[in-house]
Design a protein around this motif. Sequence first.
Motif, PDB file in Angstrom:
ATOM      1  N   ALA A 311      -9.532   0.265 -21.557  1.00  0.00           N
ATOM      2  CA  ALA A 311      -8.103   0.037 -21.778  1.00  0.00           C
ATOM      3  C   ALA A 311      -7.519  -0.835 -20.666  1.00  0.00           C
ATOM      4  O   ALA A 311      -6.759  -1.776 -20.931  1.00  0.00           O
ATOM      5  CB  ALA A 311      -7.361   1.369 -21.849  1.00  0.00           C
ATOM      6  N   LYS A 312      -7.868  -0.530 -19.417  1.00  0.00           N
ATOM      7  CA  LYS A 312      -7.346  -1.316 -18.308  1.00  0.00           C
ATOM      8  C   LYS A 312      -7.993  -2.705 -18.243  1.00  0.00           C
ATOM      9  O   LYS A 312      -7.354  -3.655 -17.793  1.00  0.00           O
ATOM     10  CB  LYS A 312      -7.571  -0.575 -16.982  1.00  0.00           C
ATOM     11  N   LYS A 313      -9.220  -2.814 -18.709  1.00  0.00           N
ATOM     12  CA  LYS A 313      -9.881  -4.113 -18.724  1.00  0.00           C
ATOM     13  C   LYS A 313      -9.179  -5.058 -19.695  1.00  0.00           C
ATOM     14  O   LYS A 313      -9.049  -6.261 -19.433  1.00  0.00           O
ATOM     15  CB  LYS A 313     -11.345  -3.947 -19.111  1.00  0.00           C
ATOM     16  N   SER A 314      -8.689  -4.517 -20.814  1.00  0.00           N
ATOM     17  CA  SER A 314      -7.939  -5.332 -21.767  1.00  0.00           C
ATOM     18  C   SER A 314      -6.635  -5.821 -21.151  1.00  0.00           C
ATOM     19  O   SER A 314      -6.233  -6.966 -21.345  1.00  0.00           O
ATOM     20  CB  SER A 314      -7.655  -4.520 -23.040  1.00  0.00           C
ATOM     21  N   LEU A 315      -5.972  -4.940 -20.395  1.00  0.00           N
ATOM     22  CA  LEU A 315      -4.734  -5.337 -19.721  1.00  0.00           C
ATOM     23  C   LEU A 315      -5.005  -6.343 -18.612  1.00  0.00           C
ATOM     24  O   LEU A 315      -4.185  -7.226 -18.349  1.00  0.00           O
ATOM     25  CB  LEU A 315      -4.032  -4.105 -19.133  1.00  0.00           C
ATOM     26  N   LEU A 316      -6.146  -6.204 -17.974  1.00  0.00           N
ATOM     27  CA  LEU A 316      -6.495  -7.102 -16.878  1.00  0.00           C
ATOM     28  C   LEU A 316      -6.581  -8.547 -17.360  1.00  0.00           C
ATOM     29  O   LEU A 316      -6.195  -9.479 -16.646  1.00  0.00           O
ATOM     30  CB  LEU A 316      -7.829  -6.668 -16.256  1.00  0.00           C
ATOM     31  N   MET A 318      -4.759  -9.864 -19.392  1.00  0.00           N
ATOM     32  CA  MET A 318      -3.382 -10.361 -19.526  1.00  0.00           C
ATOM     33  C   MET A 318      -2.660 -10.388 -18.188  1.00  0.00           C
ATOM     34  O   MET A 318      -1.450 -10.592 -18.130  1.00  0.00           O
ATOM     35  CB  MET A 318      -2.614  -9.480 -20.524  1.00  0.00           C
ATOM     36  N   GLY A 319      -3.396 -10.155 -17.103  1.00  0.00           N
ATOM     37  CA  GLY A 319      -2.806 -10.211 -15.779  1.00  0.00           C
ATOM     38  C   GLY A 319      -2.116  -8.937 -15.338  1.00  0.00           C
ATOM     39  O   GLY A 319      -1.349  -8.939 -14.370  1.00  0.00           O
ATOM     40  N   MET A 320      -2.383  -7.816 -16.017  1.00  0.00           N
ATOM     41  CA  MET A 320      -1.730  -6.537 -15.699  1.00  0.00           C
ATOM     42  C   MET A 320      -2.752  -5.591 -15.055  1.00  0.00           C
ATOM     43  O   MET A 320      -3.883  -5.474 -15.536  1.00  0.00           O
ATOM     44  CB  MET A 320      -1.143  -5.920 -16.965  1.00  0.00           C
ATOM     45  N   TYR A 321      -2.319  -4.920 -13.983  1.00  0.00           N
ATOM     46  CA  TYR A 321      -3.236  -4.056 -13.230  1.00  0.00           C
ATOM     47  C   TYR A 321      -3.016  -2.570 -13.491  1.00  0.00           C
ATOM     48  O   TYR A 321      -3.899  -1.771 -13.212  1.00  0.00           O
ATOM     49  CB  TYR A 321      -3.088  -4.318 -11.725  1.00  0.00           C
ATOM     50  N   ASN A 322      -1.856  -2.207 -13.989  1.00  0.00           N
ATOM     51  CA  ASN A 322      -1.497  -0.794 -14.087  1.00  0.00           C
ATOM     52  C   ASN A 322      -1.448  -0.316 -15.530  1.00  0.00           C
ATOM     53  O   ASN A 322      -1.112  -1.069 -16.441  1.00  0.00           O
ATOM     54  CB  ASN A 322      -0.146  -0.531 -13.419  1.00  0.00           C
ATOM     55  N   HIS A 323      -1.796   0.961 -15.706  1.00  0.00           N
ATOM     56  CA  HIS A 323      -1.686   1.639 -16.993  1.00  0.00           C
ATOM     57  C   HIS A 323      -1.180   3.046 -16.695  1.00  0.00           C
ATOM     58  O   HIS A 323      -1.857   3.832 -16.018  1.00  0.00           O
ATOM     59  CB  HIS A 323      -3.049   1.684 -17.687  1.00  0.00           C
ATOM     60  N   VAL A 324       0.021   3.364 -17.181  1.00  0.00           N
ATOM     61  CA  VAL A 324       0.689   4.609 -16.793  1.00  0.00           C
ATOM     62  C   VAL A 324      -0.173   5.827 -17.083  1.00  0.00           C
ATOM     63  O   VAL A 324      -0.355   6.704 -16.220  1.00  0.00           O
ATOM     64  CB  VAL A 324       2.047   4.735 -17.533  1.00  0.00           C
ATOM     65  N   ASN A 328      -2.669   7.708 -13.985  1.00  0.00           N
ATOM     66  CA  ASN A 328      -2.358   9.083 -13.586  1.00  0.00           C
ATOM     67  C   ASN A 328      -3.499  10.039 -13.904  1.00  0.00           C
ATOM     68  O   ASN A 328      -3.721  11.017 -13.178  1.00  0.00           O
ATOM     69  CB  ASN A 328      -1.083   9.553 -14.297  1.00  0.00           C
ATOM     70  N   LEU A 329      -4.227   9.745 -14.957  1.00  0.00           N
ATOM     71  CA  LEU A 329      -5.287  10.652 -15.368  1.00  0.00           C
ATOM     72  C   LEU A 329      -6.573  10.463 -14.565  1.00  0.00           C
ATOM     73  O   LEU A 329      -7.244  11.446 -14.215  1.00  0.00           O
ATOM     74  CB  LEU A 329      -5.580  10.442 -16.857  1.00  0.00           C
ATOM     75  N   ILE A 330      -6.902   9.238 -14.228  1.00  0.00           N
ATOM     76  CA  ILE A 330      -8.218   8.957 -13.609  1.00  0.00           C
ATOM     77  C   ILE A 330      -8.120   8.116 -12.346  1.00  0.00           C
ATOM     78  O   ILE A 330      -8.591   8.513 -11.275  1.00  0.00           O
ATOM     79  CB  ILE A 330      -9.139   8.241 -14.628  1.00  0.00           C
ATOM     80  N   PHE A 331      -7.507   6.944 -12.431  1.00  0.00           N
ATOM     81  CA  PHE A 331      -7.717   5.921 -11.406  1.00  0.00           C
ATOM     82  C   PHE A 331      -6.914   6.138 -10.125  1.00  0.00           C
ATOM     83  O   PHE A 331      -7.310   5.630  -9.071  1.00  0.00           O
ATOM     84  CB  PHE A 331      -7.441   4.536 -11.998  1.00  0.00           C
ATOM     85  N   ASN A 332      -5.820   6.864 -10.194  1.00  0.00           N
ATOM     86  CA  ASN A 332      -5.095   7.156  -8.946  1.00  0.00           C
ATOM     87  C   ASN A 332      -5.946   7.989  -7.995  1.00  0.00           C
ATOM     88  O   ASN A 332      -5.807   7.900  -6.776  1.00  0.00           O
ATOM     89  CB  ASN A 332      -3.785   7.877  -9.249  1.00  0.00           C
ATOM     90  N   ASN A 333      -6.821   8.814  -8.574  1.00  0.00           N
ATOM     91  CA  ASN A 333      -7.729   9.624  -7.754  1.00  0.00           C
ATOM     92  C   ASN A 333      -8.683   8.726  -6.961  1.00  0.00           C
ATOM     93  O   ASN A 333      -8.962   8.970  -5.783  1.00  0.00           O
ATOM     94  CB  ASN A 333      -8.516  10.577  -8.648  1.00  0.00           C
ATOM     95  N   CYS A 363     -10.017  -0.007 -10.746  1.00  0.00           N
ATOM     96  CA  CYS A 363      -9.944   1.291 -10.069  1.00  0.00           C
ATOM     97  C   CYS A 363      -8.821   1.356  -9.038  1.00  0.00           C
ATOM     98  O   CYS A 363      -8.222   2.418  -8.847  1.00  0.00           O
ATOM     99  CB  CYS A 363     -11.281   1.605  -9.390  1.00  0.00           C
ATOM    100  N   PHE A 364      -8.513   0.222  -8.380  1.00  0.00           N
ATOM    101  CA  PHE A 364      -7.493   0.242  -7.335  1.00  0.00           C
ATOM    102  C   PHE A 364      -6.173  -0.373  -7.767  1.00  0.00           C
ATOM    103  O   PHE A 364      -5.192  -0.332  -7.025  1.00  0.00           O
ATOM    104  CB  PHE A 364      -8.019  -0.457  -6.076  1.00  0.00           C
ATOM    105  N   SER A 365      -6.143  -0.954  -8.975  1.00  0.00           N
ATOM    106  CA  SER A 365      -4.894  -1.443  -9.584  1.00  0.00           C
ATOM    107  C   SER A 365      -4.165  -2.449  -8.703  1.00  0.00           C
ATOM    108  O   SER A 365      -2.929  -2.450  -8.627  1.00  0.00           O
ATOM    109  CB  SER A 365      -3.966  -0.264  -9.905  1.00  0.00           C
ATOM    110  N   VAL A 366      -4.902  -3.311  -8.023  1.00  0.00           N
ATOM    111  CA  VAL A 366      -4.297  -4.328  -7.157  1.00  0.00           C
ATOM    112  C   VAL A 366      -5.039  -5.643  -7.316  1.00  0.00           C
ATOM    113  O   VAL A 366      -6.186  -5.665  -7.777  1.00  0.00           O
ATOM    114  CB  VAL A 366      -4.341  -3.894  -5.669  1.00  0.00           C
ATOM    115  N   PRO A 367      -4.420  -6.754  -6.914  1.00  0.00           N
ATOM    116  CA  PRO A 367      -5.137  -8.042  -6.937  1.00  0.00           C
ATOM    117  C   PRO A 367      -6.317  -8.029  -5.969  1.00  0.00           C
ATOM    118  O   PRO A 367      -6.232  -7.462  -4.878  1.00  0.00           O
ATOM    119  CB  PRO A 367      -4.076  -9.049  -6.484  1.00  0.00           C
ATOM    120  N   VAL A 368      -7.406  -8.643  -6.374  1.00  0.00           N
ATOM    121  CA  VAL A 368      -8.586  -8.785  -5.535  1.00  0.00           C
ATOM    122  C   VAL A 368      -8.860 -10.283  -5.379  1.00  0.00           C
ATOM    123  O   VAL A 368      -9.065 -10.983  -6.364  1.00  0.00           O
ATOM    124  CB  VAL A 368      -9.815  -8.078  -6.125  1.00  0.00           C
ATOM    125  N   VAL A 369      -8.836 -10.746  -4.141  1.00  0.00           N
ATOM    126  CA  VAL A 369      -9.040 -12.166  -3.850  1.00  0.00           C
ATOM    127  C   VAL A 369     -10.443 -12.348  -3.290  1.00  0.00           C
ATOM    128  O   VAL A 369     -10.834 -11.664  -2.344  1.00  0.00           O
ATOM    129  CB  VAL A 369      -7.991 -12.676  -2.838  1.00  0.00           C
TER     130      VAL A 369
END
Length: 782
Positions: A311-316, A318-324, A328-333, A363-369
């Motif tokens: 699900a997050k890979k599909s958003l990625l 489109m340039g989006m890093y977060n999925h509410v 909260n269920l997995i990746f914030n941990n 996993c970290f929901s941030v830009p990686v350069v």
Amino acid sequence: MISDLGGVKTLYEAFLASVKKYPNKKYLGYRESSTSKYKWIDYKTAYKRALAIGCGLLKLGLISHKDHVGLFSVNRCEWILVEQACNAYSFCLVPFYDSLDFNAYSYIINQTELTTIICSPEKVPDLIKYSKFLPTLQTIIYFDSIPPSLLPEATAKNIKLCSFDEVENSGNHSRIEVSPPSPDEICSICYTSGTLGNPKGVLISHENLVSDVAGCFLHGIQCNPNDIHMSYLPLAHVFERLVSTAMTCTGSAIGFFRGNITELFDDILELKPTVFISVPQLWHKFYDKTMESIAAAGKIKATLFANGFEAKKSLLKMGMYNHVIWDNLIFNNIKQKLGGEVRIILTGSAPIPQYLMDFIRICFSVPVVEGYGQTETPAAATLTLLTETSSGHVGVPLPCLEMKLIDVPEMGYFVIDFPDARGEVCFRGPCVSKGYFDYHQPTDDVWDADGWYHTGDIGALDKNKNLRIIDRKKNIFKLLDGPFISPEKIENVYLSSKYIQQCYVYGDALKPSCVAIVVLSPSFSRILTGASPSSSSLSTPTSTNTHSPTTSPSLSPRFISIDTEPSLRTQELKGEDPGPPPEQGDTLPPKETAPPAQPTPDQFSLPPAQTNEATQPVAIPAVAIPAPHGPPGLPPFPSSLPKSRSTVYTKPTPPVPSPGPTLSAPLPLTKNPETTPKELSYETPIKFKQNHFLQFSNHQYSKFYKYYNHELKNIILEDMKNIGLSEGLSPWELVSDIWITPEVMTVQNGLLTPTLKIRRSFAKIFYDREIAELYKIQSINN
């Protein structure tokens, strides 16, 4: 290239500007124990201390704009203070990797003719003991404290010992006006890793580093006064040096780990950095441990992770890093592993596969350069854009330099190639070094008459002008009746196999194919021994060497040591004069075997996660580590390693795993007398049982796996073949045979440089028996 730094032209001016703008802002942080908070030195205090240190060095007899100062220590606050002192009084800093052995650091000391070294206390005994081999060394300044018994020994050898506090206090009592450097003055001599022999000292000027930082800022990688950086990668490397310089220029804070890599994540949780940098080797270990934890948590957890990942890979895309929901269920941990405050991650030093880049971003929901560069550039020459979410390239050139590709006809690369122009990558600009220190060999092939620096790397430009590194001009060999082969290119392709942790590819000009030494991935090695995979979660700490199959003392690795015959042989192979043997009672030191303080891939452990009850992993009995393309319920992660010269740049597809026996249980052993040389045959068949290989030496263990587990070798070879073909390797580039070994290549056994690259000249000697046996079997089979 100085417009984005307020007109500063030197590192001293950059530091002074931050001191004036942020005098009371925290700058350097340290932590004394696992239960303590970080203590901070502000910019104003750091400036006063740096001037005091500089004055103390002058009182010891050093001369501004002339003398060199050695710095031999793990990252700590005093490291930066010494650097700023050298910048203020125009001393040239010569940093050492903390993991260097005597053979390496004595070469640097003697070539730069160092008279003064500032070092950690554990370095002092050897510096004194072997001072006879360091004729220019006069003064040793040590951090903290040393045993009083060293003082008489130092006096007897005409070595002056001073504590760091003494030098700083002496400078406090008699201040001397600063002597600022000019932009073109050399601020540091940074030695390369010495992959093919002795390291080369790269001359880094103030203009080089200031221009590179300005180029990064103009590129869009901005820091701010609220940023916090965790310093743990060696400051002797220009990558970490560039980041710390950028932090200093913007009034940011730099926190230091306590010097023990096994406690790194405990320090991270306390510091809560906002900027985090690392190298692919460590990201691979983080990925492996995360996948193990998910597999051990059971099928439900694995399925949830797989669904969330997709699900997050599909958003990625489109340039989006977060999925509410999934965050909260997995990746914030997982995000809490880095303290939960990271806003940007930078990776460099080596290629990183596409699946791993996606994993970090998701996993970290941030830009990686991702960056590319060399010590000569220094550090960053190209960077991906901050908004980039695709993978497989290293971005575009920084505004502080020019880049071009030139033809390499002997390897079949031309700038007119379609669809991607290909050739050797060259750079020119104010951030590019002008040469090497005291280097007496011709460098016309490195710096040409027009000022272009030739990297030796082969690159390709895609339609968006992003650079991909696809090959290496240097370190090539020619096979019998075949084309030139780049072993580093092949190794990077094979490292995407889930079976392989490390790989060394070798070829002989008199042989028709190349062969490889393979170190199995930790998870697979545990299965082969009959042991259950770890059922612990990510929070379980690991041993110092997490990749070693065993800690049995019977498995003592072979070392390439300077006080044994192999070292003399190594010097002879490189055309060097080993010199007369040491006198009786005054021998050279043995190779260090203690783990280095700086991080290496085989010392990567994770801390307890900060989780809530809703996301706390459930302890479930361990399940078997699955076959090579991902845990149960997870999609296969394709590699995004560079395509070969004969393929079109497209999104890579995952290699199709070949059918074969599953890896959920130890593979049966069979003995094939037809392919087993007589000298390797055993009187009685060896039956596989748990940890049976502990009875063998390392070399016997390699023979045991190579000749008595043909299923294992064939599975790995088939997987390597599939990956190689999917990545466009030519028939000559596919290895014909492999030797499986439990010995991880490390800095300690001489097979890796401090920057974790294979020392090819030493690896050739280290694996000479295995390589000879592989080619011998080839001749028998043919």
